[in-house]
Design an enzyme around this catalytic site. Structure first.
Site, PDB file in Angstrom:
ATOM      1  N   ASP B 203       0.868  -1.173   0.000  1.00 52.10           N
ATOM      2  CA  ASP B 203       0.000   0.000   0.000  1.00 52.10           C
ATOM      3  C   ASP B 203       0.913   1.233   0.000  1.00 52.10           C
ATOM      4  O   ASP B 203       1.689   1.438   0.940  1.00 52.10           O
ATOM      5  CB  ASP B 203      -0.890  -0.035   1.248  1.00 52.10           C
ATOM      6  N   TYR B 228      -4.977  11.263  -3.641  1.00 50.72           N
ATOM      7  CA  TYR B 228      -5.379  12.582  -3.122  1.00 50.72           C
ATOM      8  C   TYR B 228      -4.425  13.140  -2.071  1.00 50.72           C
ATOM      9  O   TYR B 228      -4.691  14.194  -1.520  1.00 50.72           O
ATOM     10  CB  TYR B 228      -6.820  12.565  -2.586  1.00 50.72           C
TER      11      TYR B 228
END
Lengths: 402, 402
Positions: B203, B228
């Site tokens: 991740d 983001y």
């Protein structure tokens, strides 16, 4: 009077009497006849300004504060509540987010788990799926079946009642067939599924915003739908998930992301699902697409879905009549049911050279779409399509077919 | 010279020598010191105009034609290729779409299936997950384990090598810890996972765009990340999925939507997965959020990630130095590693009354965030944070702590 002038006159009279004629000016439209709103709804005129505010002020100036101050965090449920009356649901049962495919997965796996938890659940080893479904529902249903150890059985909707048994865990059905425009009988099919002790999951992509659905009234268990067709949310705008209130506590999601936690900012390692509709959330919601959708839904203020349905049927009736008048004998054949009770808000015409015909229609300002291998598909969005559009579309079709 | 004026002078010199100082003007910033770009990246100044074009022209005027003419359909792979160099991946291995949580599910289930298909696969009944992970990864991993019949075993990253065995199917790890900012050793952990015959899923939420990742170089199997934070894609912009090229043919998605079909418009009832990166797609991509991200990625043109990393370390070093100078003795304690090799692009300070302190910092124009129960988290985005910002943030922190 010629047939043409008769139909033009009729169209004029129908437009003059149209109680929804006023909503058209809320959309950005040009001189094209847009009969593809069942693929991508037209742009509501106030949406660009709203999106600009989201980008410039909410993201650009408030930045992270907007999660609270601009209501970003609560948008999935808030927008769900805005969609709810359009599909006959009381507030607190719909959450917006993810794609339709992802929501089909959540809904179907959760339905199987609900069935399994019933006293008779252990023997329910089958999932039925609409054999004529839009393909993604079938692919996802296959995956849901594989991952829950069930067998997937494709059945055409008319044969679902006969296929139900005490082996059925859940049934995934489309309210309106994406290809033919056939409207399936949600109340009676749902009742049949329930009588067999199974759960009914409905895909509303081609019905929500075009006709009354009555989710609560008919006791639907779970439902999903997209928002970029008749709800005009914009390209790829997020889908939604309905879980009937009394089933929410049993909704056991296969995608339990942090947004569906009872305490999402507690950063706990153990998962405790949120109560109510938020349990259907997964990860961080895509705010730009979501708030464009929220703005787009404002065009529904004061618009009864029953009036939309009445106009939709009048539009498709009139289109079929005009096609019969203008199209050369034998060139096209409607595969959309004539009976109102079996018709969605589109007309699908079988035509041998449909791909080519649609290309020429589009060149001449009539936009529908082509569905492999031989279907011309025309969607009628009552909020912005009028009867003069319908006459013109059929007339141009007749010319192209000659 | 006072300590304060020394640090101010140092900041000025560092800013003057900063080769990335020029990228700041590409962002919309005000007089706030924004150290929360690791939660929501600031708005690149050209993005609003680009989004407006997507809404007004591409959606409003071209409507459905934009799927081809505006490149909507190919956006997920095109934007993936734009992210690829930032994480050390050759083109054709990253696809953008869905949330991070949904991509963790795809990646982990696919990894387990790949492990299962190996000759030694049948006994691989465990998934290891970073015990200190951002919670959503743990929740989703639990679901992936449940749905693939595996056992989930939480292990802190340092203990992963010792926990690996021939029972391990896949390991889900975070490149940078969201709370402490600790950077884990991706090359050696990946090698250890491979030595045990298992697959490594990383991740990258808190590392991509802040430091070199080297996915291809280090042979990572699958990876996911959000866009983001350091990639500035906007609130809830879509996440991405990396599948190493030689594993793509074995990527067996638990979410096989129509967008991942070899022939998506063939409307076939049988599922034939697409080749390459598109196999990681699911449903219709959310175009507004996706194209805002695409525009945002332009700020990376000509920016080497190595320069970003060098500045990031200089910023966090300087922040720790300023905090040591300004904060009253014993009020805060850094939980971020001092060693560069173990530090991401944030500094986390443990502080008993962190929630209250962060509130007062924000009131005084220094925006970081609070992580339950006692962490002040400051993220340093080298594209728009300078050394004078760092000095000011630490000085205000010192004042607030007094």
């Amino acid at each position: 009077m010629s047939e043409h002038s008769t139909l033009v006159t009729r169209a004029g009279a129908l437009d003059a009497a149209d109680e929804l004629a006023g909503t058209r000016k809320q959309f950005v439209l040009d001189d094209v006849v847009y009969l593809d709103g069942n693929s991508l709804g037209a742009l509501p005129a106030h949406v660009p300004g709203r999106v600009e505010d989201v980008v410039r002020r909410q993201w650009g100036e408030l930045r992270i504060r907007s999660w609270d101050e601009s209501g970003w965090w609560t948008a999935p449920e808030r927008i769900g509540d805005r969609i709810a009356p359009l599909v006959g649901a009381a507030a607190g049962q719909i959450v917006v987010g993810d794609s339709t495919s992802v929501n089909v997965f959540k809904a179907l796996v959760a339905a199987v788990r609900m069935a399994e938890s019933e006293p008779t659940g252990s023997g329910r080893d089958e999932i039925l799926v609409d054999a004529t479904t839009f393909p993604t529902d079938g692919y996802i249903a296959e995956s849901a079946a594989r991952m829950t150890g069930r067998t997937l059985r494709p059945v055409v909707p008319a044969e679902v009642p006969g296929a139900l048994s005490d082996r059925t865990a859940a049934v995934l059905l489309n309210h309106v067939d994406y290809r033919t425009g056939r409207l399936h009988d949600l109340p009676s099919l749902t009742a049949a599924v329930h009588a067999a002790g199974a759960l009914a999951v409905w895909d509303l992509c081609h019905s929500a915003g075009a006709l009354p659905v009555g989710l609560d009234e008919h006791g639907v268990d779970l439902a999903v739908g997209c928002t970029y067709k008749y709800l005009n949310g914009g390209p790829g705008s997020p889908a939604y998930l309905y879980v009937r209130r009394d089933l929410q506590d049993r909704f056991d999601s296969p995608l339990p992301g942090w947004n569906s936690h009872a305490e999402p900012f507690g950063m706990r390692t153990d998962f405790e699902p949120a109560a109510g509709a938020p349990r259907g959330r997964v990860g961080t919601p895509d705010i730009l697409s979501m708030l464009a959708l929220e703005a787009a839904l404002e065009v529904w203020d004061g618009v009864p879905i029953e009036a939309v349905r009445a106009k939709s049927l009048a539009l498709t009736d009139f289109f079929l009549e005009c096609v019969a008048a203008y199209a050369p004998e034998g060139r096209v054949e409607s595969v959309t049911p004539v009976a109102h009770a079996e018709r969605g808000s589109q007309v699908a015409l079988r035509c041998e050279d449909a791909g080519d015909v649609m290309k020429r229609l589009i060149e001449r300002g009539v936009v529908g779409d082509f569905r492999h291998p031989d279907v011309l598909r025309f969607g009628f969005t009552p909020l912005y399509v009028g009867f003069a559009d319908v006459e013109r579309a059929a007339r141009v079709l007749g010319e192209v077919l000659r």
